[in-house]
Motif scaffolding. Structure first.
Motif, short mmCIF file in Angstrom:
data_model
loop_
_atom_site.label_atom_id
_atom_site.label_comp_id
_atom_site.label_asym_id
_atom_site.label_seq_id
_atom_site.Cartn_x
_atom_site.Cartn_y
_atom_site.Cartn_z
N UNK A 16 17.13 -7.17 61.26
CA UNK A 16 17.40 -8.60 60.55
C UNK A 16 16.16 -9.22 59.94
N UNK A 17 15.02 -9.32 60.88
CA UNK A 17 14.02 -10.34 60.37
C UNK A 17 13.29 -9.45 59.08
N UNK A 18 13.07 -8.18 59.02
CA UNK A 18 12.60 -7.60 57.91
C UNK A 18 13.41 -7.58 56.99
N UNK A 19 14.86 -7.49 57.08
CA UNK A 19 15.67 -7.55 56.07
C UNK A 19 15.58 -8.97 55.26
N UNK A 20 15.68 -10.14 56.14
CA UNK A 20 15.36 -11.31 55.57
C UNK A 20 14.25 -11.30 54.91
N UNK A 21 13.24 -10.96 55.45
CA UNK A 21 11.63 -11.07 54.78
C UNK A 21 11.95 -10.31 53.38
N UNK A 22 12.51 -9.08 53.07
CA UNK A 22 12.68 -8.48 51.99
C UNK A 22 13.42 -8.99 50.93
N UNK A 91 19.55 -15.73 65.54
CA UNK A 91 20.78 -16.29 66.69
C UNK A 91 20.47 -17.10 67.56
N UNK A 92 21.31 -17.48 68.84
CA UNK A 92 21.05 -18.44 69.57
C UNK A 92 19.88 -17.69 70.67
N UNK A 93 19.92 -16.55 70.96
CA UNK A 93 19.17 -15.98 71.79
C UNK A 93 17.63 -15.96 71.28
N UNK A 94 17.49 -15.93 69.76
CA UNK A 94 16.12 -15.97 69.39
C UNK A 94 15.80 -17.55 69.57
N UNK A 95 16.64 -18.47 69.21
CA UNK A 95 16.40 -19.73 69.52
C UNK A 95 15.64 -20.16 70.83
N UNK A 96 16.38 -19.27 71.76
CA UNK A 96 15.92 -19.60 73.33
C UNK A 96 14.78 -19.06 73.60
N UNK A 97 14.52 -17.79 73.09
CA UNK A 97 13.27 -16.96 73.30
C UNK A 97 12.04 -17.70 72.57
N UNK A 110 11.95 -24.53 64.49
CA UNK A 110 12.56 -23.41 64.58
C UNK A 110 14.27 -23.79 64.01
N UNK A 111 14.54 -22.90 63.07
CA UNK A 111 15.85 -23.23 62.47
C UNK A 111 16.81 -22.18 62.23
N UNK A 112 18.11 -22.09 62.36
CA UNK A 112 18.73 -20.82 62.19
C UNK A 112 19.02 -20.55 60.89
N UNK A 121 30.43 -18.84 56.49
CA UNK A 121 30.28 -19.86 57.57
C UNK A 121 29.86 -19.53 58.88
N UNK A 122 29.37 -18.18 59.08
CA UNK A 122 28.89 -17.69 60.53
C UNK A 122 27.77 -18.35 60.91
N UNK A 123 27.69 -18.99 62.03
CA UNK A 123 26.55 -19.66 62.60
C UNK A 123 25.37 -18.72 62.82
N UNK A 124 25.71 -17.46 63.00
CA UNK A 124 24.42 -16.42 63.47
C UNK A 124 24.45 -15.34 62.34
N UNK A 125 23.16 -14.70 62.25
CA UNK A 125 23.14 -13.45 61.68
C UNK A 125 23.52 -12.17 62.82
N UNK A 126 24.63 -11.50 62.53
CA UNK A 126 25.17 -10.67 63.47
C UNK A 126 23.88 -9.80 64.06
N UNK A 127 23.71 -9.18 65.13
CA UNK A 127 22.94 -8.03 65.47
C UNK A 127 23.37 -6.83 65.35
#
Ligand code: 4NP
Length: 160
Positions: A16-22, A91-97, A110-112, A121-127
């Motif tokens: 997910x994060x490399x996809x968002x970065x690109x 996602x929320x696991x990333x927020x917690x970690x 730290x922001x979603x 309108x999904x709260x998270x990017x799905x894993x």
């Protein structure tokens, strides 16, 4: 003239994060803001340090014109919390970690990512890691939506 540094963060830093970065890098280049908006990504885990992005993520991204091949997995490190203005998580696991290792004075960075989306309108990017190819398409749809909104939000913070 100011600049803004953004780090996208997920669990492994291979999907997910490399996809968002690109996606964000392309939008920022198109907007001619590459010298003002600094982009990076990292994972909260250490399993994929030095690994290229997941092949399924690379394949899905390539179909849309994004090249993930130069990216390599890395784990978030202490200096990242001061270095970046925003730590954009999936996602929320990333927020917690991330919160668990983030100095208190930097926690408001730290922001979603999906907070910035305007269509989905999904709260998270799905894993997508344990799913099929459709998951990687959905991740890109979510990243494209939210990164457009993120760029619009960042523009309001850039001063000339
Ligand atoms: P990412 O996906 O956090 O979007 O990079 C994952 C990558 C690896 C694992 C889980 C999710 N893993 O369990 O190794």
């Amino acid at each position: 003239m100011n600049s803004i540094a953004v780090c996208f963060v997920c669990l492994g830093n291979i999907c997910r994060s490399p996809s968002a970065e690109a996606v964000m890098r392309d939008l920022v280049e198109e907007a001619k803001l590459s010298d003002r908006i600094i982009i990076d990504s990292a994972g909260t885990g250490d399993w994929h340090i030095g690994h290229p992005p997941d092949e399924r993520a690379q394949r899905a991204a390539k179909k849309r014109g994004y090249d993930l091949s130069p990216l390599r997995g890395r784990q978030i490190k202490a200096e990242d919390f001061a270095r970046f203005d925003l730590l954009i998580v999936m996602d929320d696991k990333n927020v917690a970690a991330l919160t668990a290792v983030c100095p208190p004075e930097h926690r408001d960075k730290i922001r979603l990512l999906m907070e910035f989306a305007t269509r989905d309108d999904s709260r998270v990017v799905i894993d997508p890691y344990f799913g099929d190819d459709d998951g990687f398409e959905r991740v890109l749809d979510q990243c494209e939506d939210a990164c457009e909104g993120l760029l619009a939000a960042l523009r309001t913070q850039l001063v000339s």
